[in-house]
Design an enzyme around this catalytic site. Structure first.
Site, PDB file in Angstrom:
ATOM      1  N   HIS A   8     -53.684 -33.627  49.844  1.00 29.73           N
ATOM      2  CA  HIS A   8     -54.720 -34.432  49.203  1.00 29.73           C
ATOM      3  C   HIS A   8     -54.411 -35.922  49.373  1.00 29.73           C
ATOM      4  CE1 HIS A   8     -57.768 -35.655  46.332  1.00 29.73           C
ATOM      5  NE2 HIS A   8     -56.857 -36.347  45.664  1.00 29.73           N
ATOM      6  N   HIS A  63     -61.642 -41.820  48.002  1.00 25.39           N
ATOM      7  CA  HIS A  63     -61.879 -40.384  47.907  1.00 25.39           C
ATOM      8  C   HIS A  63     -63.167 -39.903  48.585  1.00 25.39           C
ATOM      9  CE1 HIS A  63     -58.455 -40.428  45.260  1.00 25.39           C
ATOM     10  NE2 HIS A  63     -58.552 -39.136  45.014  1.00 25.39           N
ATOM     11  N   ASN A 112     -62.027 -43.105  42.152  1.00 24.29           N
ATOM     12  CA  ASN A 112     -62.423 -42.417  43.386  1.00 24.29           C
ATOM     13  C   ASN A 112     -62.201 -43.282  44.617  1.00 24.29           C
ATOM     14  OD1 ASN A 112     -63.266 -40.174  41.958  1.00 24.29           O
ATOM     15  ND2 ASN A 112     -65.295 -41.048  41.597  1.00 24.29           N
ATOM     16  N   ARG A 171     -63.063 -20.097  24.150  1.00 21.25           N
ATOM     17  CA  ARG A 171     -63.772 -21.382  23.986  1.00 21.25           C
ATOM     18  C   ARG A 171     -62.825 -22.583  23.830  1.00 21.25           C
ATOM     19  NH1 ARG A 171     -67.189 -18.135  20.710  1.00 21.25           N
ATOM     20  NH2 ARG A 171     -69.051 -17.561  21.882  1.00 21.25           N
ATOM     21  N   LYS A 194     -59.399 -33.944  33.749  1.00 22.43           N
ATOM     22  CA  LYS A 194     -60.272 -33.248  34.698  1.00 22.43           C
ATOM     23  C   LYS A 194     -59.588 -31.938  35.059  1.00 22.43           C
ATOM     24  CE  LYS A 194     -62.871 -36.700  37.306  1.00 22.43           C
ATOM     25  NZ  LYS A 194     -63.114 -37.198  38.670  1.00 22.43           N
ATOM     26  N   ARG A 226     -64.620 -44.885  35.388  1.00 20.50           N
ATOM     27  CA  ARG A 226     -63.776 -43.850  35.981  1.00 20.50           C
ATOM     28  C   ARG A 226     -64.075 -43.654  37.472  1.00 20.50           C
ATOM     29  NH1 ARG A 226     -61.371 -38.414  33.116  1.00 20.50           N
ATOM     30  NH2 ARG A 226     -60.062 -37.880  34.886  1.00 20.50           N
ATOM     31  N   HIS A 235     -62.034 -37.129  50.785  1.00 19.76           N
ATOM     32  CA  HIS A 235     -62.396 -35.730  50.508  1.00 19.76           C
ATOM     33  C   HIS A 235     -63.053 -35.089  51.723  1.00 19.76           C
ATOM     34  CE1 HIS A 235     -62.382 -35.744  45.817  1.00 19.76           C
ATOM     35  NE2 HIS A 235     -61.260 -35.257  46.316  1.00 19.76           N
ATOM     36  N   GLU A 294     -66.576 -40.124  33.406  1.00 15.79           N
ATOM     37  CA  GLU A 294     -66.974 -40.674  34.704  1.00 15.79           C
ATOM     38  C   GLU A 294     -68.437 -41.114  34.753  1.00 15.79           C
ATOM     39  OE1 GLU A 294     -64.859 -38.957  38.002  1.00 15.79           O
ATOM     40  OE2 GLU A 294     -66.486 -39.470  39.358  1.00 15.79           O
ATOM     41  N   GLU A 346     -51.648 -41.791  45.943  1.00 15.55           N
ATOM     42  CA  GLU A 346     -52.391 -42.035  44.688  1.00 15.55           C
ATOM     43  C   GLU A 346     -51.747 -43.181  43.900  1.00 15.55           C
ATOM     44  OE1 GLU A 346     -55.303 -40.684  43.903  1.00 15.55           O
ATOM     45  OE2 GLU A 346     -55.374 -38.592  44.530  1.00 15.55           O
ATOM     46  N   LYS A 362     -54.319 -45.244  35.041  1.00 16.02           N
ATOM     47  CA  LYS A 362     -55.191 -44.079  34.858  1.00 16.02           C
ATOM     48  C   LYS A 362     -55.601 -43.945  33.394  1.00 16.02           C
ATOM     49  CE  LYS A 362     -56.812 -39.874  36.032  1.00 16.02           C
ATOM     50  NZ  LYS A 362     -56.642 -38.733  36.915  1.00 16.02           N
TER      51      LYS A 362
HETATM   52  P1  NAD Z   1     -49.879 -28.798  44.477  1.00 13.47           P
HETATM   53  O1  NAD Z   1     -49.964 -28.519  43.056  1.00 13.47           O
HETATM   54  O2  NAD Z   1     -50.657 -27.957  45.417  1.00 13.47           O
HETATM   55  O3  NAD Z   1     -48.356 -28.814  44.921  1.00 13.47           O
HETATM   56  C1  NAD Z   1     -48.029 -29.061  46.272  1.00 13.47           C
HETATM   57  C2  NAD Z   1     -46.859 -28.199  46.727  1.00 13.47           C
HETATM   58  O4  NAD Z   1     -45.673 -28.717  46.141  1.00 13.47           O
HETATM   59  C3  NAD Z   1     -46.963 -26.741  46.268  1.00 13.47           C
HETATM   60  O5  NAD Z   1     -46.557 -25.922  47.330  1.00 13.47           O
HETATM   61  C4  NAD Z   1     -45.970 -26.661  45.118  1.00 13.47           C
HETATM   62  O6  NAD Z   1     -45.405 -25.380  45.001  1.00 13.47           O
HETATM   63  C5  NAD Z   1     -44.943 -27.675  45.526  1.00 13.47           C
HETATM   64  N1  NAD Z   1     -44.187 -28.276  44.421  1.00 13.47           N
HETATM   65  C6  NAD Z   1     -44.646 -28.644  43.201  1.00 13.47           C
HETATM   66  N2  NAD Z   1     -43.685 -29.217  42.493  1.00 13.47           N
HETATM   67  C7  NAD Z   1     -42.581 -29.214  43.261  1.00 13.47           C
HETATM   68  C8  NAD Z   1     -41.259 -29.686  43.084  1.00 13.47           C
HETATM   69  N3  NAD Z   1     -40.883 -30.308  41.964  1.00 13.47           N
HETATM   70  N4  NAD Z   1     -40.360 -29.515  44.091  1.00 13.47           N
HETATM   71  C9  NAD Z   1     -40.750 -28.920  45.258  1.00 13.47           C
HETATM   72  N5  NAD Z   1     -41.985 -28.466  45.487  1.00 13.47           N
HETATM   73  C10 NAD Z   1     -42.898 -28.617  44.502  1.00 13.47           C
HETATM   74  O7  NAD Z   1     -50.323 -30.283  44.879  1.00 13.47           O
HETATM   75  P2  NAD Z   1     -50.413 -31.665  44.164  1.00 13.47           P
HETATM   76  O8  NAD Z   1     -50.387 -32.601  45.300  1.00 13.47           O
HETATM   77  O9  NAD Z   1     -49.479 -31.860  43.048  1.00 13.47           O
HETATM   78  O10 NAD Z   1     -51.880 -31.607  43.543  1.00 13.47           O
HETATM   79  C11 NAD Z   1     -53.012 -31.457  44.359  1.00 13.47           C
HETATM   80  C12 NAD Z   1     -54.114 -30.866  43.527  1.00 13.47           C
HETATM   81  O11 NAD Z   1     -54.395 -31.760  42.456  1.00 13.47           O
HETATM   82  C13 NAD Z   1     -55.400 -30.665  44.289  1.00 13.47           C
HETATM   83  O12 NAD Z   1     -55.908 -29.405  43.973  1.00 13.47           O
HETATM   84  C14 NAD Z   1     -56.318 -31.767  43.741  1.00 13.47           C
HETATM   85  O13 NAD Z   1     -57.666 -31.388  43.756  1.00 13.47           O
HETATM   86  C15 NAD Z   1     -55.805 -31.909  42.356  1.00 13.47           C
HETATM   87  N6  NAD Z   1     -56.059 -33.213  41.761  1.00 13.47           N
HETATM   88  C16 NAD Z   1     -56.589 -33.238  40.508  1.00 13.47           C
HETATM   89  C17 NAD Z   1     -56.812 -34.444  39.882  1.00 13.47           C
HETATM   90  C18 NAD Z   1     -57.354 -34.454  38.473  1.00 13.47           C
HETATM   91  O14 NAD Z   1     -57.665 -35.528  37.964  1.00 13.47           O
HETATM   92  N7  NAD Z   1     -57.449 -33.314  37.836  1.00 13.47           N
HETATM   93  C19 NAD Z   1     -56.494 -35.647  40.509  1.00 13.47           C
HETATM   94  C20 NAD Z   1     -55.934 -35.585  41.790  1.00 13.47           C
HETATM   95  C21 NAD Z   1     -55.717 -34.374  42.393  1.00 13.47           C
HETATM   96 ZN    ZN Z   2     -57.064 -37.904  44.242  1.00 11.31          ZN
END
Ligand code: NAD
Ligand code: ZN
Length: 361
Positions: free
Chosen positions: A260, A243, A240, A118, A139, A236, A247, A232, A181, A222
């Site tokens: 992304h 997005h 988006n 939990r 999130k 918030r 998306h 949201e 972003e 942010k």
């Molecule tokens: P990711 O976590 O998929 O990482 C992208 C790639 O980069 C992966 O292959 C990873 O292994 C590699 N990587 C990570 N750090 C590295 C480093 N220091 N050096 C070399 N390679 C590295 O992608 P991301 O772009 O960081 O995040 C995308 C995800 O975040 C999506 O799933 C999206 O839905 C989510 N997201 C969430 C929020 C939120 O508010 N929670 C906001 C935006 C995006």
């Molecule tokens: Zn985003």
């Protein structure tokens, strides 16, 4: 540098800069003694690149769980495996998780932390530029085959440890993704900041010091919005921006086939066109940003592989769509967002315009 984040029920700090990991271990030498198990969850790729640094600078004893890289870790299967591991290792309410990686690892780990017994504390250790966004704000989610981020929770981290050491190994494609972003944060908060981007001639010309300042600004934008509206209900939604269409592009092209951030950059162009029509953004601004994004190597060709009907059906399934109404985050002026219901016909017109620009170029 420390940026505080206060929500209704909790408050935490984002620590960013150099040596953040070792500073954390010194700062928490006593508090973390009371924690029975520390578990680092990371992906294969990040661990292969940074194991040594983490072992040297994270001085507490820890257990390690490695998940597949990227979106592949945000599955029910990974979620279940992590939970099983925590149970096998006798983790308890007194344990804490550390998400070492990009947004994917952060989203998965946060959701595991929100639901294991939990809820147990978790710390974000973002390693991508994009994660300046995803690690802040609480999130958390995994994907369902029927939709991305469909299963999740609002669950704030105990702290965010943004150690810039990790960013040095990011490939250009991930820098480009994360920068989208950052640019979004500029567009929704500050025209003067946005103008700074237009002088960028290429991804390689990004200066490290400048990037760090942008990341700090992005986190402040942010954090401020999350403080006003954690769940949201109102403000918030501004985050988006880009997005709704973005998306839909991401889903239609296929997760993993487009980052992304690249999808969000594409999505910001129709959002800017709609802002020219529905707000007071100057005519031609969307096109200016389109050419600027092209010059930085964002690949708009993806759009031509996505029939509008497919994009429309994804936009209707989106969490931001209620009763078939598309709630678009738009800009009144640069730096001043608002939300407006937009008809699919209006989106289609912008989509057609964008396709023309892409074919022209
Ligand atoms: P990711 O976590 O998929 O990482 C992208 C790639 O980069 C992966 O292959 C990873 O292994 C590699 N990587 C990570 N750090 C590295 C480093 N220091 N050096 C070399 N390679 C590295 O992608 P991301 O772009 O960081 O995040 C995308 C995800 O975040 C999506 O799933 C999206 O839905 C989510 N997201 C969430 C929020 C939120 O508010 N929670 C906001 C935006 C995006
Ligand atoms: Zn985003």
């Amino acid at each position: 540098m420390i940026i505080p984040v206060k929500t209704k029920d909790t408050s935490y700090e984002v620590h960013l800069g150099e040596n953040i990991l070792s500073e954390f271990c010194i700062r928490h030498a006593e508090t973390l003694e009371k924690v029975d198990q520390l578990v680092i969850i990371t992906d294969e790729h990040v661990w292969s690149l940074h194991e040594q640094y983490v072992r040297e600078h994270f001085t507490f004893p820890f257990k390690l769980f490695i998940v597949p890289n990227g979106e592949a870790c945000k599955t029910f299967e990974s979620y279940f495996k992590v939970q099983t591991f925590l149970l096998q290792e006798n983790c308890s309410r007194n344990s804490a998780l550390f998400a070492l990686g990009g947004g994917a690892v952060g989203d998965l780990t946060g959701f595991v932390a929100a639901t294991f017994m939990r809820g147990i504390p978790f710390y974000q250790i973002p390693t991508t530029i994009l994660a300046h966004d995803s690690a802040v704000g609480g999130k958390t989610a995994i994907n369902h085959p029927n939709g991305k981020n469909m299963i999740g929770a609002f669950y704030q981290p105990a702290e965010v440890l943004y150690d810039f050491h990790f960013l040095a190994t990011l490939p250009e494609i991930e820098v480009r993704s994360g920068l989208a972003e950052v640019i979004k944060h500029a567009l929704i908060s500050d025209q003067v900041w946005m103008d700074e981007f237009f002088s960028l001639s290429s991804m390689e010309s990004i200066d490290k010091e400048e990037l760090l300042i942008w990341l700090e600004k992005g986190i402040r934008v942010k954090a401020h919005i999350v403080e006003l509206d954690e769940k949201e209900q109102s403000y918030r939604k501004y985050l988006n921006f880009g997005h709704t269409y973005g998306h839909a592009i991401e889903a239609t092209v296929g997760y993993g086939k487009i980052t992304h951030g690249e999808a969000v950059m594409i999505g910001m162009i129709p959002a800017l066109m709609l802002s020219e029509i529905n707000g007071e953004v100057e005519q031609g601004y969307a096109k200016k940003v389109y050419y600027f994004a092209n010059s930085l190597g964002y690949n708009f060709q993806h759009v031509l592989h996505c029939p509008f009907e497919d994009l429309a059906s994804f936009m209707l399934k989106d969490k931001k769509t209620t009763n078939g109404e598309l709630h678009f985050a738009l800009l009144q002026t640069i730096g001043e967002p608002f939300v407006k219901v937009i008809s699919m016909d209006e989106v289609k017109k912008c989509d057609e315009q964008l396709r023309e620009w892409i074919k022209e170029a």
